[in-house]
Design a protein around this motif. Structure first.
Motif: not given
Length: 423
Positions: A363-378
């Motif tokens: 619940p309330g998941f949000a990408p906290r790692t920089t790599t996951m944040t960088a991959a999500l737009p694609h």
């Protein structure tokens, strides 16, 4: 009363059949519900006009084995007061011994069942029973209970987290996953086949059919494009952070390799192709060979490096127009800029990119790692994948997403090149 009148007038056939079956069961003759239903149907189709007809109707439908004939004759004799047939073996074998018309007459009085007979218990209900309007009375010791409905082993383990699954449960759910992956997005191929609603006219087939009608094309043969399953490419993270989910994801990869002929890869610090290994008929053999082939399992993670290796290899062509599934928690040892560049190249080749993250169900998941944040737009779709129930939602989400993208592409206007300027 005519000789063809029914022998049991105004009788409740169901109550009569149930009572007779109960009496037979008490004497050791096994009479099931199917036999009782056959007896009721036989009474409805052919109402017996004599005791002989009733005897043979009951005997044919209620008695299944020859050793039970003697007990059946005893019960029937006790119910009707007089033996219908002699109980000797000759009478049971060839049906001789039919009683005289005086005993087998339709005008014969009905037996007095209320007064009892040699067989224990009251007589059979010869007339329709009155409806029961009073409430049932129960003693103090009676306790109303509801049977407990327990789930099967398969249904009970569907929502169990991967780290709590045993080896047998994982194998059972893996086989279920293979049979559940029946729907998958399709693509239009370049091949055409005969189809009634096709938009093209097949000239050769139409001319061949016109030979039967004096070379007049009475019916046009139409063709349409053949739809084929869209190619699938699966990339599974087998690093230490994904150790609890590795076995379940291997079952998913094997199910996709068997049902959709997917290309499957495992990665940690390097990329390993497992398509030919996981397509083995035996799941145990497939997993053993996969374990031996992946030498860097349960170690570090280099997602960007592995994606670059796949894009540069000769297997990179399988990514064109394919559905790419990346199963990883997003932990990466490579710089996020490098992962973003690799994901951008992957996104331009693939039709759909879906990321399966086992931690996305929190619940309330949000990408906290920089790599996951960088991959999500694609990434087109981020799905949780911590149980087999969530894995089964993947095909439906993929089909829905692929359908939405196809409708968007059809609505998009075609690009036109500008006309050359006149000199």
């Amino acid at each position: 009363m005519s000789p063809t009148a029914p022998f049991l007038p105004a009788v409740d056939r169901a109550a009569f059949a149930v009572a007779l079956a109960d009496r037979l069961r008490r004497r050791g003759v096994p009479v099931g519900l199917t036999a009782a239903q056959d007896f009721v149907s036989a009474l409805a189709v052919s109402p017996p006009a004599t005791r002989t007809a009733l005897y043979w109707t009951a005997r044919v439908t209620l008695v299944r084995d020859q050793p039970q004939l003697a007990r059946f004759d005893e019960v029937f004799d006790a119910v009707f007061g007089e033996a219908l047939l002699s109980v000797d073996p000759n009478a049971r074998r060839d049906g001789h011994g039919t009683p005289s018309p005086a005993r087998d007459d339709a005008h014969a009085p009905l037996p007095a069942g209320a007064s009892g007979d040699p067989v224990d218990g009251p007589g059979l209900p010869w007339v329709t029973l009155p409806p029961v309007v009073a409430a049932a009375e129960h003693g103090e010791e009676y306790v109303l209970t509801v049977p407990q409905r327990l789930p099967t082993d398969l249904a009970g383990a569907v929502d169990t987290p991967f780290e709590q699954l045993g080896e047998q449960e994982a194998e059972l759910l893996g086989r279920w996953l293979e049979t559940a992956l029946t729907q998958w997005p399709t693509r239009r191929s370049r091949r055409y086949a005969v189809r009634p609603g096709g938009h093209r006219v097949a000239i050769r087939e139409t001319v061949a059919r016109a030979r039967r009608t004096g070379w007049e094309p009475v019916r046009l043969v139409r063709t349409g494009p053949v739809d084929r399953p869209r190619r699938v490419v699966v990339l599974c993270d087998v690093s230490r952070s994904m150790q609890a989910q590795a076995v379940a994801y291997l079952h998913l990869m094997r199910a996709l390799a068997l049902t959709t002929h997917a290309e499957v890869f495992a990665f940690a610090t390097s990329l390993t192709r497992l398509t030919t290994v996981l397509a083995h008929r035996s799941a145990e053999t497939a997993f053993e060979e996969a374990t031996q082939r992946v030498v860097d399992r349960f170690g570090g993670t280099r997602i960007a490096h592995c994606l670059e290796a796949l894009l540069a290899s000769h297997h990179g062509g399988t990514l064109r127009g394919a559905i790419v599934l990346i199963a990883s928690d997003g932990w990466d040892g490579d710089p996020p800029e490098r992962l973003a560049a690799a994901m951008s190249r992957l996104r331009r080749r693939a039709h759909t990119v879906i990321w399966l993250n086992p931690r996305a169900s929190a619940p309330g998941f949000a990408p906290r790692t920089t790599t996951m944040t960088a991959a999500l737009p694609h990434v087109d779709l981020l799905l949780p994948a911590d149980t087999f129930a969530t894995l089964l939602r993947v095909p439906g989400e993929i089909a829905r997403l692929a359908g939405d993208k196809s409708r968007t592409a059809r609505r998009r206007p075609a690009l036109r090149r500008p006309a050359p300027a006149s000199g």
